[in-house]
Write an enzyme that holds these catalytic residues in place. Structure first.
Site, PDB file in Angstrom:
ATOM      1  CB  THR A  18      -0.930   0.024   1.241  1.00  0.00           C
ATOM      2  OG1 THR A  18      -1.537  -1.257   1.392  1.00  0.00           O
ATOM      3  CG2 THR A  18      -1.995   1.083   1.120  1.00  0.00           C
ATOM      4  NE  ARG A  22       4.957   0.691   5.474  1.00  0.00           N
ATOM      5  CZ  ARG A  22       3.981   1.475   5.813  1.00  0.00           C
ATOM      6  NH1 ARG A  22       3.107   1.085   6.720  1.00  0.00           N
ATOM      7  NH2 ARG A  22       3.842   2.656   5.239  1.00  0.00           N
ATOM      8  CE  LYS A 126       5.769   7.128   0.982  1.00  0.00           C
ATOM      9  NZ  LYS A 126       4.513   7.831   1.213  1.00  0.00           N
ATOM     10  CG  ASP A 277       2.030   8.285  10.909  1.00  0.00           C
ATOM     11  OD1 ASP A 277       2.285   9.497  10.720  1.00  0.00           O
ATOM     12  OD2 ASP A 277       2.008   7.453   9.986  1.00  0.00           O
ATOM     13  CG  ASP A 279       5.260   8.357   7.743  1.00  0.00           C
ATOM     14  OD1 ASP A 279       4.369   8.077   8.564  1.00  0.00           O
ATOM     15  OD2 ASP A 279       5.082   8.260   6.514  1.00  0.00           O
ATOM     16  CG  ASP A 281       1.897   9.620   6.486  1.00  0.00           C
ATOM     17  OD1 ASP A 281       1.815   9.136   7.632  1.00  0.00           O
ATOM     18  OD2 ASP A 281       2.132   8.933   5.471  1.00  0.00           O
ATOM     19  CB  THR A 344      -6.788   1.207   0.754  1.00  0.00           C
ATOM     20  OG1 THR A 344      -8.126   0.985   1.198  1.00  0.00           O
ATOM     21  CG2 THR A 344      -5.891   1.466   1.942  1.00  0.00           C
ATOM     22  CD  GLU A 363      -5.725   6.265   2.588  1.00  0.00           C
ATOM     23  OE1 GLU A 363      -6.007   5.153   2.135  1.00  0.00           O
ATOM     24  OE2 GLU A 363      -4.566   6.604   2.895  1.00  0.00           O
ATOM     25  CD  GLU A 364      -9.691   3.135   7.312  1.00  0.00           C
ATOM     26  OE1 GLU A 364      -9.711   3.044   8.546  1.00  0.00           O
ATOM     27  OE2 GLU A 364      -8.760   2.707   6.594  1.00  0.00           O
ATOM     28  NE  ARG A 496      -5.587  -2.146   7.384  1.00  0.00           N
ATOM     29  CZ  ARG A 496      -4.709  -2.174   8.383  1.00  0.00           C
ATOM     30  NH1 ARG A 496      -5.112  -2.433   9.616  1.00  0.00           N
ATOM     31  NH2 ARG A 496      -3.417  -1.962   8.155  1.00  0.00           N
TER      32      ARG A 496
HETATM   33  C1  VG1 Z   1      -2.787   1.308   5.730  1.00  0.00           C
HETATM   34  C2  VG1 Z   1      -4.047   2.133   5.696  1.00  0.00           C
HETATM   35  C3  VG1 Z   1      -4.081   3.001   4.444  1.00  0.00           C
HETATM   36  C4  VG1 Z   1      -2.816   3.862   4.390  1.00  0.00           C
HETATM   37  C5  VG1 Z   1      -1.587   2.986   4.488  1.00  0.00           C
HETATM   38  C6  VG1 Z   1      -0.308   3.798   4.573  1.00  0.00           C
HETATM   39  O1  VG1 Z   1      -2.754   0.422   4.626  1.00  0.00           O
HETATM   40  O2  VG1 Z   1      -5.188   1.317   5.756  1.00  0.00           O
HETATM   41  O3  VG1 Z   1      -5.248   3.786   4.463  1.00  0.00           O
HETATM   42  O4  VG1 Z   1      -2.771   4.595   3.198  1.00  0.00           O
HETATM   43  O5  VG1 Z   1      -1.654   2.163   5.658  1.00  0.00           O
HETATM   44  O6  VG1 Z   1      -0.318   4.601   5.695  1.00  0.00           O
HETATM   45  P1  VG1 Z   1      -3.188  -1.119   4.741  1.00  0.00           P
HETATM   46  O7  VG1 Z   1      -2.918  -1.709   3.388  1.00  0.00           O
HETATM   47  O8  VG1 Z   1      -2.380  -1.710   5.850  1.00  0.00           O
HETATM   48  O9  VG1 Z   1      -4.631  -1.127   5.113  1.00  0.00           O
HETATM   49  V1  VG1 Z   1       1.076   5.056   6.490  1.00  0.00           V
HETATM   50  O10 VG1 Z   1       0.723   6.343   7.405  1.00  0.00           O
HETATM   51  O11 VG1 Z   1       2.173   4.520   5.452  1.00  0.00           O
HETATM   52  O12 VG1 Z   1       1.879   6.055   5.718  1.00  0.00           O
HETATM   53 CO    CO Z   2       2.456   7.293   7.999  1.00  0.00          CO
END
Ligand code: VG1
Ligand code: CO
Length: 543
Positions: A18, A22, A126, A277, A279, A281, A344, A363-364, A496
């Site tokens: 996403t 990672r 990333k 969080d 980083d 964002d 997402t 995003e939620e 999820r």
């Molecule tokens: C999760 C969240 C998604 C978000 C992603 C990166 O992904 O659900 O909404 O964009 O993390 O967020 P996943 O695939 O685990 O549901 V983070 O603050 O990298 O920057």
């Molecule tokens: Co983040």
């Protein structure tokens, strides 16, 4: 200084998820692992010769070593300039801003975001493109393809560079600019918001706590809230970034930021609280005695954005990820603007923002942002909330109640089942996928399914298609359940389950969310056979 070319063997599984690649930190630390991925990025984008890239990270364990590796490799591959955050630190939104401001060709962000840090925790990398946003799927697919065939990488035979001071230096023929990561970002925030009104708000005795969760936003938050806006010292908690985030989990939600939630729920708690969080964002917003769900926050920000200078002429449109509640759709309807539903991940918002079709996105999962950068932006969301509160002079609770009384309330919750056996989780999804077409018309407890499908997205700007972006089950009365597997976890699979129920403005607006959503949760558990399949009777995390 010699350019060294090393032979290497491609690693399996270097597929960006996403939000970048990672993995467990120890995986990233395997000899050649990071190098193969970085060289694959360079190869996939046509090399970096003559290019300028921004690089920075959230400061987690291995950040410092990885930055040095990346700088050496960029120099060996002929990059013209690397713009680096001092001490290797830069928040994700600040990196996005710097890529745009400096007209860079892209950037590398070292972060596993909300995942914990440490040698036995997580690391990530990333790639962002020249618009400042996460690489779109076409680019991440090309990177993944490159990881499968890589057989050599280039690096330099040099010692580490000192990144502790603001300086311009060189590595081979590559210029290295070490920048204060906070300055440009703070200037951008000052352009967007009414800092005089915010200073007046704090002068009037308004109280706030910001929890930086020992992560990258500490220095930004101190500069903005305490230095520029005059909030008292101590407004920012856990302000010093640490390699393991104070042994915590830098995820701004009611579970991992519980001390902040407890504080704001206490009778003498602050008027407003927020957290970000690893980083920087994501954001969590709280008011005295109330937690604002990210979906509601996006809707409130959209409805009130015109109160801040940057958006005073209104917003062009709104985009939300599919699992995010439809609360913002009602605002878009009322304002007569477009509303988009994307898969997402922030990478899907980039085209809409670049094309000027949307101004706000959310995003939620606690991500909100606007067209000021191409990433979600935690501190931006906090400042927009403050700007709105400074103008409206109402409590967060009253702003929210007023919003629900105008638009109705989308009760919403996400249930996460973490570290499931990957095979079990995939079977659950596969089996449900097979049964989707037969669900319409069936009743489960008090809930009757009206439709069930797999979400696909067709990008209205470039026509790109993304399939398999989550399963949706719609119920009579406008309720909904969504299921998808996480693309950011590093332990087995995370399922999820997103639950939503709409209550109109005249309905019951002050129910406890888990009670309001109980029937949908029960129906979803029955449809999926979740407890029997996974052996879990309750989610690990509820947000
Ligand atoms: C999760 C969240 C998604 C978000 C992603 C990166 O992904 O659900 O909404 O964009 O993390 O967020 P996943 O695939 O685990 O549901 V983070 O603050 O990298 O920057
Ligand atoms: Co983040």
């Amino acid at each position: 200084m010699t350019i060294l070319t090393y032979d290497c063997t491609a690693f399996d599984g270097q597929k960006p998820g996403t939000s970048g690649l990672r993995k467990k930190t120890r995986v990233f630390m395997k000899p050649g692992y990071l190098e193969c991925f970085v060289q694959s990025i360079f190869n996939a984008i046509g090399g970096v010769a003559g290019k300028t890239l921004v690089v920075g990270g959230d400061g987690r364990f291995f950040n410092a070593e990885a930055i040095q590796t990346i700088l050496r490799m960029a120099a060996a591959n002929g990059a013209e300039c690397m713009i680096v955050g001092q001490d290797g630190l830069m928040s994700t939104p600040a990196a996005s801003h710097l890529i745009r401001k400096r007209g860079a060709d892209g950037g590398l962000i070292l972060s596993a975001s909300h995942n914990p840090g440490g040698i036995d925790a997580d690391f990530g990398l990333k790639f962002n493109t020249a618009n400042g946003g996460p690489a779109p799927e076409s680019v991440t697919d090309a990177i993944f393809e490159a990881t499968k065939t890589i057989d050599h990488y280039k690096t330099l035979d040099t010692a580490d560079i000192d990144l502790t001071g603001i300086a311009e230096t060189a590595l081979g023929d590559t210029r290295i600019e070490i920048e204060d990561p906070v300055v440009d970002y703070a200037m951008l925030m000052e352009e967007l918001f009414d800092f005089d009104a915010l200073r007046a708000l704090f002068e009037s005795g308004f109280t706030m706590r910001f929890d930086a969760m020992h992560a990258v936003t500490g220095p930004y938050a101190k500069a903005l809230f305490e230095d520029l806006l005059g909030a008292p010292d101590g407004t920012v908690m856990n302000a010093v970034p640490s390699m393991d985030f104070g042994k915590g989990h830098p995820d701004p939600n009611p579970i991992w930021a519980k001390p902040l939630v407890d504080l704001v729920m206490s009778p003498d708690g602050p008027d407003f609280a927020a957290a970000s969080d690893g980083d920087g964002d994501r954001n969590m917003i709280l008011g005295k005695g109330i937690y604002v769900t990210p979906s509601d926050s996006l809707a409130v920000l959209a409805a009130n954005a015109h109160l801040a200078p940057a958006y005073e002429r209104g917003i062009a449109g709104i985009a939300r990820s599919m699992p995010t509640s439809a609360a913002c759709d009602r605002v878009a309807d009322a304002y007569g603007i477009e509303c988009f539903e994307t898969p997402t991940g922030w990478k899907y918002f980039g085209n809409l923002l670049d094309a000027g079709r949307v101004t706000l996105c959310g995003e939620e999962s606690a991500g909100t942002g606007s067209d000021h950068v191409r990433e979600k932006d935690g501190l931006w969301a906090v400042l927009l909330w403050l700007n709105i509160l400074a103008v409206r002079r109402m409590s967060v609770k009253d702003v929210l109640l007023d919003h629900w009384q105008t638009y109705g309330r989308n009760y919403y919750s996400r249930h996460d089942y973490e570290a499931l056996d990957t095979g079990t989780a995939q079977e659950l999804i596969a089996d449900l996928t097979d049964r989707l077409d037969s669900l319409a018309g069936q009743s489960f407890g008090a809930c009757t399914v009206t439709k069930a499908d797999i979400f696909s997205y067709f990008d209205p700007v470039d026509g790109a298609q993304s399939h398999n972006q989550g399963l949706r089950i719609f119920f009579e009365g406008g309720s909904r359940a969504v299921l998808r597997l996480s693309g950011t976890g590093t332990d087995g699979a995370t399922l999820r389950v997103y639950l939503e129920r709409y209550e109109g403005p005249a309905g019951d607006l002050t129910l406890t969310p888990q009670i309001a959503l109980h029937e949908i949760a029960t129906a979803t558990a029955e449809i999926t056979g979740l407890a029997v399949r996974t052996g879990r009777t309750a989610p690990d995390v509820i947000t």
